[in-house]
Design a protein around this motif. Structure first.
Motif, mmCIF file in Angstrom:
data_model
loop_
_atom_site.group_PDB
_atom_site.id
_atom_site.type_symbol
_atom_site.label_atom_id
_atom_site.label_comp_id
_atom_site.label_asym_id
_atom_site.label_seq_id
_atom_site.Cartn_x
_atom_site.Cartn_y
_atom_site.Cartn_z
ATOM 1 N N UNK A 145 0.839 -1.192 0.000
ATOM 2 C CA UNK A 145 0.000 0.000 0.000
ATOM 3 C C UNK A 145 0.879 1.250 0.000
ATOM 4 N N UNK A 146 0.763 2.117 -1.019
ATOM 5 C CA UNK A 146 1.566 3.343 -1.032
ATOM 6 C C UNK A 146 1.066 4.341 0.004
ATOM 7 N N UNK A 147 1.799 5.434 0.172
ATOM 8 C CA UNK A 147 1.445 6.457 1.160
ATOM 9 C C UNK A 147 0.231 7.239 0.667
ATOM 10 N N UNK A 148 -0.920 6.898 1.182
ATOM 11 C CA UNK A 148 -2.150 7.557 0.743
ATOM 12 C C UNK A 148 -2.206 9.006 1.205
ATOM 13 N N UNK A 149 -1.550 9.307 2.326
ATOM 14 C CA UNK A 149 -1.575 10.678 2.837
ATOM 15 C C UNK A 149 -0.725 11.621 1.995
ATOM 16 N N UNK A 150 0.234 11.065 1.246
ATOM 17 C CA UNK A 150 1.181 11.907 0.512
ATOM 18 C C UNK A 150 0.823 12.053 -0.963
ATOM 19 N N UNK A 151 -0.242 11.407 -1.410
ATOM 20 C CA UNK A 151 -0.608 11.550 -2.821
ATOM 21 C C UNK A 151 -1.202 12.934 -3.055
ATOM 22 N N UNK A 152 -0.820 13.617 -4.143
ATOM 23 C CA UNK A 152 -1.325 14.983 -4.408
ATOM 24 C C UNK A 152 -2.779 14.969 -4.865
ATOM 25 N N UNK A 153 -3.676 14.826 -3.904
ATOM 26 C CA UNK A 153 -5.090 14.653 -4.234
ATOM 27 C C UNK A 153 -5.705 15.891 -4.887
ATOM 28 N N UNK A 154 -5.267 17.074 -4.469
ATOM 29 C CA UNK A 154 -5.833 18.285 -5.068
ATOM 30 C C UNK A 154 -5.505 18.356 -6.553
ATOM 31 N N UNK A 155 -4.266 18.030 -6.892
ATOM 32 C CA UNK A 155 -3.868 18.021 -8.298
ATOM 33 C C UNK A 155 -4.671 16.973 -9.057
ATOM 34 N N UNK A 156 -4.782 15.789 -8.481
ATOM 35 C CA UNK A 156 -5.506 14.706 -9.131
ATOM 36 C C UNK A 156 -6.983 15.069 -9.317
ATOM 37 N N UNK A 157 -7.604 15.611 -8.285
ATOM 38 C CA UNK A 157 -9.006 15.995 -8.397
ATOM 39 C C UNK A 157 -9.216 17.049 -9.482
ATOM 40 N N UNK A 158 -8.275 17.973 -9.577
ATOM 41 C CA UNK A 158 -8.384 19.004 -10.607
ATOM 42 C C UNK A 158 -8.301 18.396 -12.005
ATOM 43 N N UNK A 159 -7.382 17.446 -12.200
ATOM 44 C CA UNK A 159 -7.224 16.829 -13.513
ATOM 45 C C UNK A 159 -8.459 16.017 -13.891
ATOM 46 N N UNK A 160 -8.987 15.255 -12.931
ATOM 47 C CA UNK A 160 -10.187 14.463 -13.212
ATOM 48 C C UNK A 160 -11.372 15.375 -13.502
ATOM 49 N N UNK A 161 -11.516 16.428 -12.702
ATOM 50 C CA UNK A 161 -12.627 17.356 -12.910
ATOM 51 C C UNK A 161 -12.531 18.046 -14.268
ATOM 52 N N UNK A 162 -11.318 18.423 -14.640
ATOM 53 C CA UNK A 162 -11.122 19.074 -15.940
ATOM 54 C C UNK A 162 -11.558 18.157 -17.076
ATOM 55 N N UNK A 163 -11.162 16.892 -16.992
ATOM 56 C CA UNK A 163 -11.550 15.937 -18.028
ATOM 57 C C UNK A 163 -13.060 15.688 -18.016
ATOM 58 N N UNK A 164 -13.630 15.582 -16.819
ATOM 59 C CA UNK A 164 -15.067 15.320 -16.720
ATOM 60 C C UNK A 164 -15.885 16.489 -17.274
ATOM 61 N N UNK A 165 -15.385 17.725 -17.086
ATOM 62 C CA UNK A 165 -16.113 18.908 -17.568
ATOM 63 C C UNK A 165 -15.846 19.217 -19.032
ATOM 64 N N UNK A 166 -14.878 18.546 -19.626
ATOM 65 C CA UNK A 166 -14.447 18.896 -20.980
ATOM 66 C C UNK A 166 -15.518 18.644 -22.028
ATOM 67 N N UNK A 167 -16.449 17.739 -21.722
ATOM 68 C CA UNK A 167 -17.477 17.424 -22.696
ATOM 69 C C UNK A 167 -17.022 16.472 -23.786
ATOM 70 N N UNK A 168 -15.814 15.923 -23.650
ATOM 71 C CA UNK A 168 -15.326 14.984 -24.663
ATOM 72 C C UNK A 168 -16.204 13.734 -24.668
#
Length: 506
Positions: A145-168
């Motif tokens: 199990x990797x370090x879940x506390x150290x994963x850059x969740x804000x960056x990841x959430x932004x990337x997923x949200x950007x793709x989800x909102x893209x309308x592709x």
């Protein structure tokens, strides 16, 4: 001697939404792939390029940092910044290679004639704690199990949200069974730079995890009752799955040099597959020696067999640089290279990948389409963005330093609290390790009973003995396999060590 700076013309599009530093990264990658920048050449200084582009020096510095982390450039202090002299040939040829379609690589919609590996074999015995310890709610000391506390969740959430909102529309449609093309391209480039694996994007298939990878490989290449060399001890969950597929397992002993190829040849020289973890043997942590690597490759050539290389956490090495993959030595196209994002990002992503030899691309492509089990395009696209924008390389760099600290926290605590009762052979890499119990006056410690008590105490360490084919013999080593990536500080390490001692004393 003065080294001339390579002539480089970079044009920036200020009308596009792509940040300037990422445009700079892309221009350098393209120039290197096309041969306009050659290994060893010096590139423009930060200030010079910033002036040329009329942009801030910090913007160029961020782009150079990303390219250094990815392995494209090297910074040599006052001497300047250079194109890495150790770039693999696959990267330099990338521009040309990407235009070459692998013969038969476009998968057919049907998959007639593909051998299926039926079930029916007796399933491997499962201990009750295995599934609970390696899935579900994270628990302390959980292996892999990797370090879940150290994963850059804000960056990841932004990337997923950007793709989800893209309308592709591609984000909403059925996914490509072979994988999202840009992600396959990024994986091919990453493996060439970091692991020495030369491959085309067409050889890369994205799967829903290591089990899905094995299923794809076996359905594509295996026949019923094929014999498979399997490391003893070896990865638990893979052993259980293999035992259900119709192949016959041949346990091959492991020592400090890795899998014993000579012993395997004596057991079954004509086996069709060898499943190995060369960079960080699971669970003992040994590295497959160069002599054994060459012997394994020779065996595969002579037996017309396949080597399945599980390179599950090789990015994390604390003594020296990460070792090249076994696949990087493969001159006969016999190695099937498997990797995963579960250890380097997070396991809930359920994304892995496999690099298959060119001769097998068409077969694997047909089977992938027949399985129709592609992973969600949304997450694949977000991972591609995560890599392209430099977050992946920076995350790995941070995690190497963090894990190097956290593994020593638990090692010091174990030595302080358990002393000679637990023998720790710390491997040079990975995010887990195995420790062996010293034999007491009453004989060997029952590590299965110990792990059950630890589980009841809220821990997820696993007994070492069950990783062996013959787990309950008198000679089978007894110990525990534990992860350390989620140990936050010395106080927590001490509490965990004392909990383990209490379980041992009961």
């Amino acid at each position: 001697m003065t080294v001339p700076t390579a002539a480089l013309s970079i044009e920036i599009d200020r009308q596009t939404s792509l940040p300037i530093y990422l445009q700079i990264c892309e221009r350098f990658r393209t120039a290197i792939a096309a041969g306009h920048l050659r290994p060893g050449e010096r590139v423009p200084a930060l200030r010079s390029l910033a002036t040329q582009l009329s942009t801030a020096r910090g913007t160029v510095e961020l782009a150079y940092t990303i390219l250094v982390d990815e392995g494209y450039l090297q910074m040599r202090g006052a001497a300047g910044t250079f194109v890495s002299p150790s770039l693999p040939a696959s990267v330099v040829r990338a521009a040309r290679a990407q235009s070459v379609q692998v013969a038969g690589a476009t998968p057919s919609a049907t998959a007639t004639g593909i051998p299926q590996t039926p079930g029916g074999s007796r399933p491997a015995p499962r201990q009750p704690a295995i599934a609970a310890a390696m899935s579900g709610e994270p628990r302390p000391l959980q292996p892999g199990l990797p370090a879940l506390d150290a994963f850059p969740r804000k960056v990841w959430n932004r990337l997923v949200s950007h793709r989800a909102r893209s309308g592709e529309r591609a984000m909403l449609a059925y996914p490509d069974p072979t994988g999202y093309r840009p992600l396959r391209e990024h994986i091919a480039t990453y493996l060439g730079l970091s692991r020495g694996v030369t491959c085309l994007p067409e050889q890369v298939f994205v799967t829903g995890g290591y089990r899905a990878t094995l299923e794809l490989v076996l359905r594509s290449l295996a026949r019923p009752n094929d014999r498979v060399w399997y490391e003893d001890p070896g990865y638990l969950l893979a052993r259980g799955f293999l035992a259900e597929t119709g192949v016959q397992l041949v346990p091959v002993p492991v020592d400090s040099d890795g899998i014993d190829v000579e012993h395997g040849t004596r057991l079954d020289a004509q086996a069709r597959f060898a499943l190995v973890t060369p960079s960080h043997q699971s669970p003992l942590g040994y590295t497959l020696s160069l002599a054994r690597r060459m012997a394994l490759l020779d065996w595969a050539e002579q037996a017309s067999g396949w080597i399945v290389e599980d390179d599950y956490d090789s990015e994390f090495r604390y003594l020296g640089r990460p070792l090249p993959a076994l696949k990087s030595l493969d001159r006969r196209d016999r190695v099937i290279y498997c990797g995963t994002f579960s250890k380097v990002m997070f396991p809930g992503l359920r994304l892995a990948y496999v690099v298959v030899p060119e001769r097998a691309v068409e077969r694997v492509g047909r089977v992938a389409c027949s399985m129709n089990a592609g992973s969600p395009t949304l997450f694949q696209a977000a991972v591609a963005d995560f890599i392209e924008q430099g977050h992946f390389a920076r995350h790995l760099k941070r995690m190497r330093a963090l894990y190097g600290e956290r593994r020593m926290l638990i090692v010091h605590a174990l030595k302080e609290v358990l002393g000679e009762r637990l023998m720790v052979e710390l491997p040079p890499g990975g995010i887990q390790f195995a420790a062996r119990f010293a034999e007491g006056s009453d004989g060997p410690v029952d590590d299965v009973a110990f792990a059950a008590r630890a589980h009841d105490a809220g821990l997820a360490a696993l007994p070492l003995s069950i990783w062996y084919a013959n787990s309950r013999t008198q000679r089978t080593p007894r110990g525990i396999v534990m992860g350390f990536a989620n140990i936050f500080d010395a106080g927590e390490a001490d509490r965990l060590a004392r909990t383990l001692r209490a379980c041992l004393d009961r």
